[in-house]
Design an enzyme around this catalytic site. Structure first.
Site, PDB file in Angstrom:
ATOM      1  N   LYS A 165      43.297  49.495  47.747  1.00  0.00           N
ATOM      2  CA  LYS A 165      42.676  50.713  48.266  1.00  0.00           C
ATOM      3  C   LYS A 165      41.339  50.483  48.959  1.00  0.00           C
ATOM      4  O   LYS A 165      40.929  51.287  49.794  1.00  0.00           O
ATOM      5  CB  LYS A 165      42.527  51.704  47.115  1.00  0.00           C
ATOM      6  CG  LYS A 165      41.950  51.062  45.848  1.00  0.00           C
ATOM      7  CD  LYS A 165      42.547  51.674  44.587  1.00  0.00           C
ATOM      8  CE  LYS A 165      42.254  50.794  43.374  1.00  0.00           C
ATOM      9  NZ  LYS A 165      43.135  50.995  42.261  1.00  0.00           N
ATOM     10  N   TYR A 216      45.694  43.234  35.261  1.00  0.00           N
ATOM     11  CA  TYR A 216      46.652  44.246  35.710  1.00  0.00           C
ATOM     12  C   TYR A 216      46.817  44.083  37.217  1.00  0.00           C
ATOM     13  O   TYR A 216      45.817  43.972  37.937  1.00  0.00           O
ATOM     14  CB  TYR A 216      46.120  45.646  35.390  1.00  0.00           C
ATOM     15  CG  TYR A 216      46.966  46.799  35.884  1.00  0.00           C
ATOM     16  CD1 TYR A 216      48.182  47.091  35.286  1.00  0.00           C
ATOM     17  CD2 TYR A 216      46.535  47.599  36.945  1.00  0.00           C
ATOM     18  CE1 TYR A 216      48.957  48.162  35.724  1.00  0.00           C
ATOM     19  CE2 TYR A 216      47.301  48.675  37.388  1.00  0.00           C
ATOM     20  CZ  TYR A 216      48.513  48.954  36.773  1.00  0.00           C
ATOM     21  OH  TYR A 216      49.274  50.007  37.214  1.00  0.00           O
ATOM     22  N   ASP A 237      44.185  38.257  43.138  1.00  0.00           N
ATOM     23  CA  ASP A 237      44.341  39.706  43.265  1.00  0.00           C
ATOM     24  C   ASP A 237      42.935  40.286  43.427  1.00  0.00           C
ATOM     25  O   ASP A 237      42.186  40.415  42.456  1.00  0.00           O
ATOM     26  CB  ASP A 237      45.029  40.257  42.012  1.00  0.00           C
ATOM     27  CG  ASP A 237      45.190  41.773  42.069  1.00  0.00           C
ATOM     28  OD1 ASP A 237      44.544  42.411  42.937  1.00  0.00           O
ATOM     29  OD2 ASP A 237      45.930  42.327  41.237  1.00  0.00           O
TER      30      ASP A 237
END
Ligand code: HOZ
Length: 419
Positions: free
Chosen positions: A267, A144, A239
């Protein structure tokens, strides 16, 4: 455990917010429960509006490596509050953040700050396409990368949890630019590059997957991705929204010794505030506007509060490398206390108990898990004050704030599970 105030709030929320939540994974749908509404956090613990206390293994979905309300992060935020919270103009701290990121992750020679992991991956894909002049991207089933249109094909996290194979609202033409392959299969990547030679802009991968639960790369897999992409002239994008600064100070690329062309961060570089970043090779990043013709922008990018919190956390981690050793040993201990009949995957401070015999190496194997049994386990743990991600297909996260006592309580509750 009484959660009546949470239940009332959830009813009110459902009237006005889709599913009562501002991100689908928070809704607890797949675990047959409803979410506690959180009032505050302190270290490794969180407290709901009914006064219940939980040991937190979500950590805001990863970034709270130092736990809640770390004093150095609070002090940094207070300093910013006294000078102003948004300028939409350059600040000294952004330069310091760029130096902190490039210093920790050597493959990132230049970096651009954005506001979320989704923005980071969306921008990295655009840059890869602009740089290579190609349109296709390879991603992996169960990975994801935020809710970027073309990357929602066969995605993990909330889509895997809710059984949404491919979201509506994405034009077929966008999906047609995505080639989704099984994770950990070098053969599948070789075949795709044979079938689409010279047409693939990038391979984007979670080097350690966190979004179908925690799934590590098999020996040689990341090396093969590096070799195949370089051979074809495609870019390799790591990622590291979940793994950055978590599985090692320099992320998964440091842990496994691979140098991707581009990296996305999320984050974690905000210490709990909304931020993200993408960066990589200087020749590629030099094509980003205003240096080059690939456009990407954001009013709040480099926001002073987010940058201050993130910098404080990165500086703390740099000054305390022993944190990573501690996270490894806490990880070992918490996983040793797994309930019976599960397959355990762990990389550093990320782990998942898959309710099946295992091994779990890709989405095909992850989805064989007994999600109903996971739901019973989840509720059992929640009722004993252990807050896990409400999905079989999400990783659990440790922080440096977790204590031996937390781990003992968690292991005892897990061993107690007879469901
Ligand atoms: N990437 C996180 C889940 N794996 C984000 C949480 C969310 O979607 O709200």
């Amino acid at each position: 455990m009484i959660r009546s105030t949470s239940e009332t709030l959830f009813r009110r929320a459902q009237e006005l917010i889709p599913g009562g939540v501002n991100s689908p994974v928070r809704a607890f749908r797949s675990v047959g429960s409803s979410p506690p509404f959180l009032a505050r956090g302190e270290g490794s613990h969180i407290f709901d509006v009914d006064g219940n206390e939980y040991i937190d293994y979500v950590g805001s979905w990863g970034p709270l490596l130092l736990g809640h309300r770390h004093p150095e992060i609070l002090a940094a935020l207070e300093r910013v509050l006294s000078i102003g919270t948004s300028f939409g103009a350059p600040t000294e701290q952004e330069v310091e953040m760029a130096e902190a990121i490039t210093g920790a992750v050597p493959s990132i020679e230049m970096v651009r700050l954005v506001n979320s992991g989704t923005e980071a991956t969306m921008s990295a894909i655009r840059v890869a396409r602009g740089f290579t002049g190609r349109d296709l991207t390879v991603k992996f089933e169960g990975c994801y990368h935020g809710h970027v249109d073309s990357l929602l094909v066969k995605a993990g996290s909330g889509l895997a949890t809710l059984g949404i194979a491919d979201t509506q609202g994405v034009p077929q033409a966008f999906c047609d630019t995505t080639i989704a392959l099984p994770y950990n299969s070098v053969d599948a990547v070789e075949q795709a590059f044979r079938a689409h030679a010279g047409r693939i802009a990038a391979v984007i991968v979670e080097p350690v997957v966190g979004n179908m639960g925690c799934v590590p790369p098999q020996a040689g897999y990341l090396e093969a991705l590096r070799e195949i992409t370089a051979r074809d002239g495609a870019l390799l994008i790591f990622d590291e929204v979940m793994t950055g600064f978590r599985v090692a100070f320099g992320g998964a690329q440091q842990r496994y010794g691979i140098r991707p062309d581009l990296t996305t961060l999320g984050k974690v570089i905000g210490g709990g505030l909304p931020v993200g970043a993408y960066g990589g090779r200087r020749d590629i990043m030099s094509r980003v506007a205003p240096m080059g013709p690939i456009y990407q922008a954001g009013t709040l990018s480099g926001n002073p509060l987010a940058v201050a919190a993130g910098l404080a956390m990165l500086r703390h981690l740099k000054a305390h490398p022993e944190v990573y050793q501690r996270l490894e040993s806490l990880g070992d201990e918490v996983c040793a206390g797994h309930p019976p009949g599960v397959s355990v995957n762990r990389v550093g401070s990320m782990f998942t108990f898959f309710f099946q015999d295992g091994p779990v190496t890709d989405w095909e194997s992850a989805k064989r898990s007994d999600t109903a049994r996971f739901g019973r386990f989840f509720r059992h743990m929640l009722d004993r004050g252990i807050y896990l991600a409400p999905s079989q297909f999400e990783a659990a996260f440790l922080s440096a704030a977790h204590t031996e006592e937390d781990i003992r309580k968690t292991a005892a509750a897990a061993r107690d599970f007879a469901g």
